[in-house]
Design an enzyme around this catalytic site. Structure first.
Site, PDB file in Angstrom:
ATOM      1  CB  THR A  31      -0.950  -0.003   1.207  1.00  0.00           C
ATOM      2  OG1 THR A  31      -1.799  -1.135   1.074  1.00  0.00           O
ATOM      3  CG2 THR A  31      -1.794   1.262   1.262  1.00  0.00           C
TER       4      THR A  31
ATOM      5  CG  ASP B 147      -6.014  -3.640   1.368  1.00  0.00           C
ATOM      6  OD1 ASP B 147      -5.355  -4.331   0.575  1.00  0.00           O
ATOM      7  OD2 ASP B 147      -5.667  -3.450   2.549  1.00  0.00           O
TER       8      ASP B 147
ATOM      9  CG  ASP C 207      -3.194   0.206  -2.915  1.00  0.00           C
ATOM     10  OD1 ASP C 207      -4.181  -0.472  -3.283  1.00  0.00           O
ATOM     11  OD2 ASP C 207      -2.841   0.272  -1.727  1.00  0.00           O
TER      12      ASP C 207
ATOM     13  CG  HIS D 229      -5.385  -7.734   3.751  1.00  0.00           C
ATOM     14  ND1 HIS D 229      -4.204  -8.348   3.426  1.00  0.00           N
ATOM     15  CD2 HIS D 229      -5.278  -6.449   3.341  1.00  0.00           C
ATOM     16  CE1 HIS D 229      -3.399  -7.462   2.839  1.00  0.00           C
ATOM     17  NE2 HIS D 229      -4.033  -6.308   2.765  1.00  0.00           N
TER      18      HIS D 229
HETATM   19 ZN    ZN Z   1      -3.233  -1.293  -0.299  1.00  0.00          ZN
END
Ligand code: ZN
Length: 489
Positions: free
Chosen positions: A142, A261, A308, A265
């Protein structure tokens, strides 16, 4: 290694121009036509003319076919007609270009097809898209990537080589909460804009709170990071900038969303929870479009939507344990700066990095270490040059390249390792994210080949018509992607 050597030490990447087609039948016909073995000049002239006429007819036919294809695939809004656009559209309400750069963290390329995303697709249909996604820089993490997007520099040159790292010279530790200028090299877009006497704004972007050059993170235009601020509030604030007198509207605005994101995860990229997060981001894009339309500036504002990096599932027990290398070499935890997916090791003085690499690779290749063949160790100077991950003392001397979806840990634990991760080789398709450009200088319905995010800095400075700082992007990139602007002063 000095920051000044950036331009000299890396080669700008070029994207192929789509107009040139070496396999064109006319190209080969014409080259045949110019071959020297025609003896009869008169016949040759007639023959040439015929071929030329045929080629012109063929070109016209293909252009017409292209026109038909483009017009059927690209939705038309307003008076525009995709394939007829040759120059940028003039501003109607604003007095100079404004760029709104939006990041949706961990928006893997392909998420836009997982669920109903009408607003993102509206930007795609009426803008320019990286057809197979935006390529992150290595490591696909990131902070390194967000700062590459706004500086045009690879992490070795902008200094943010990981989300956390030690400075080997001072022993100081960088974390995502470090805002001292000494960590943040290069010149981010908000600084470039401020250095030109123009206004910029940043609603949460890695590095935006750092005071650099003329950029002082001004109150009301630069938010102190707080992940609990609702996305709606962020969008409302950005929209409120357009209520300012025209001369006070920031010409560059950065806006950041943590999703999807966060969910990626937790559950990996293929879980339905991702769809909900993606739909939530799409709603925010819709809210922005609505707000800009209500203010009559939607067609004037340039929206660049990116992520990103991507995301890959890390289930299936794809684990590698450093302690399993003990028969070859001990790797104590305090040598390891980060484990996974970027394995970064700095052994203490007295241990030759090359020796550590050799012993680790011997163990990993022996067939006796679980999943050992899915990790390969390198001296950073020996990493593939396409990774651009060597030219900084902050990068530890030993880097491990971990295969897609594998996880490195010190030792085995009983907990289940299931979820998602990123940080892997940026050549992996799963690490790609999105790029959509919508605005006066982006052709409607255009697809461009994938490119690395270090190109975005020059794209933005070109749209804003300001001189940017030296960087790793190619100077010719903007002209390959943007419509030429006849109004440039
Ligand atoms: Zn990220």
């Amino acid at each position: 290694m000095g920051f000044d050597s950036v331009s000299a030490s890396t080669k700008p990447t070029q994207i192929p121009t789509q107009e040139e087609d070496p396999s064109s039948p006319c190209a080969s016909l014409l080259s045949f036509n110019t071959a020297p073995h025609h003896k009869n000049t008169a016949t040759s002239v007639i023959f040439s003319s015929l071929i030329l006429v045929a080629c012109i007819a063929l070109s016209a036919a293909s252009a017409f076919a292209l026109l038909l294809f483009s017009s059927s695939s690209a939705p038309r809004t307003g008076a525009s007609f995709a394939s007829l656009q040759t120059t940028s559209r003039p501003l109607t309400k604003l007095n100079r270009p404004v760029v709104l750069l939006i990041s949706s963290d961990g928006f893997r390329f392909g998420y836009q097809f997982k669920t109903h995303t009408p607003n993102i697709h509206r930007l795609i249909a009426n803008g320019t898209e990286a057809e197979t996604g935006l390529i992150p820089v290595f490591p696909s993490l990131t902070f390194p990537n967000h700062y590459s997007i706004v500086t045009g520099l690879y992490p070795a040159y902008h200094g943010i080589i990981n989300n956390h790292f030690d400075d080997p010279k001072t022993g100081e530790v960088f974390t995502m909460a470090s805002h001292e200028p000494k960590w943040w090299l290069g010149e981010p877009l908000w600084e470039t804009v401020a250095n030109h006497g123009l206004k910029a704004a940043a609603y949460f972007w890695a590095g935006s709170e750092v005071h650099k050059g003329s950029w002082t993170c001004p109150q009301d235009f630069c938010m102190v990071y707080n992940g609990s601020v609702p996305f709606d509030e962020r969008v409302d604030t950005v929209l409120s900038y357009f209520d300012l007198p025209t001369s006070e509207i920031p010409v560059f605005m950065a806006l950041y969303f943590e999703d999807p994101d966060h969910q990626g995860h937790k559950v990996g990229p293929d879980d339905p929870e991702i769809n909900e997060a993606v739909a939530g981001i799409d709603r925010m894009i819709g809210k922005l479009i609505d707000g800009l339309e209500k203010r009559g500036v939607f067609e004037d504002v340039t929206i660049i939507m990116v992520g990103d990096h991507g995301m890959v599932g890390t289930c299936d027990k794809k684990l590698i344990f450093l302690d399993d290398l003990a028969p070859w070499i001990d790797i104590p935890a305090d040598w390891v700066q980060s484990y996974t997916p970027l394995l970064a090791i700095r052994p203490p003085p007295g241990f030759a990095p090359s020796d550590v690499v050799a012993k680790m690779n011997e163990g990993l290749q022996s067939g006796k270490v679980q999943n050992g063949k899915n990790l390969k160790m390198y001296l950073k100077e020996k990493l593939p040059s396409r990774l651009h991950y060597a030219a900084s003392a902050r990068i530890p001397p030993i880097i491990g390249m971990v295969d897609e979806g594998y996880t490195v840990e010190q030792k085995g634990t009983k907990r289940q390792e299931c979820g998602g991760a990123h940080g892997y080789d940026n050549a992996l398709f799963s690490m790609r994210t999105i790029f959509i450009g919508h605005g006066p200088q982006f052709a409607r319905g255009r697809k461009v080949p994938s490119f690395e995010n270090v190109q975005i800095y020059n794209l933005v400075t070109s749209i804003l018509n300001i001189q940017g700082a030296p960087n790793n992007g190619s100077v010719s990139f903007p002209s390959a992607v943007l419509l030429p602007d006849p109004h440039k002063f």
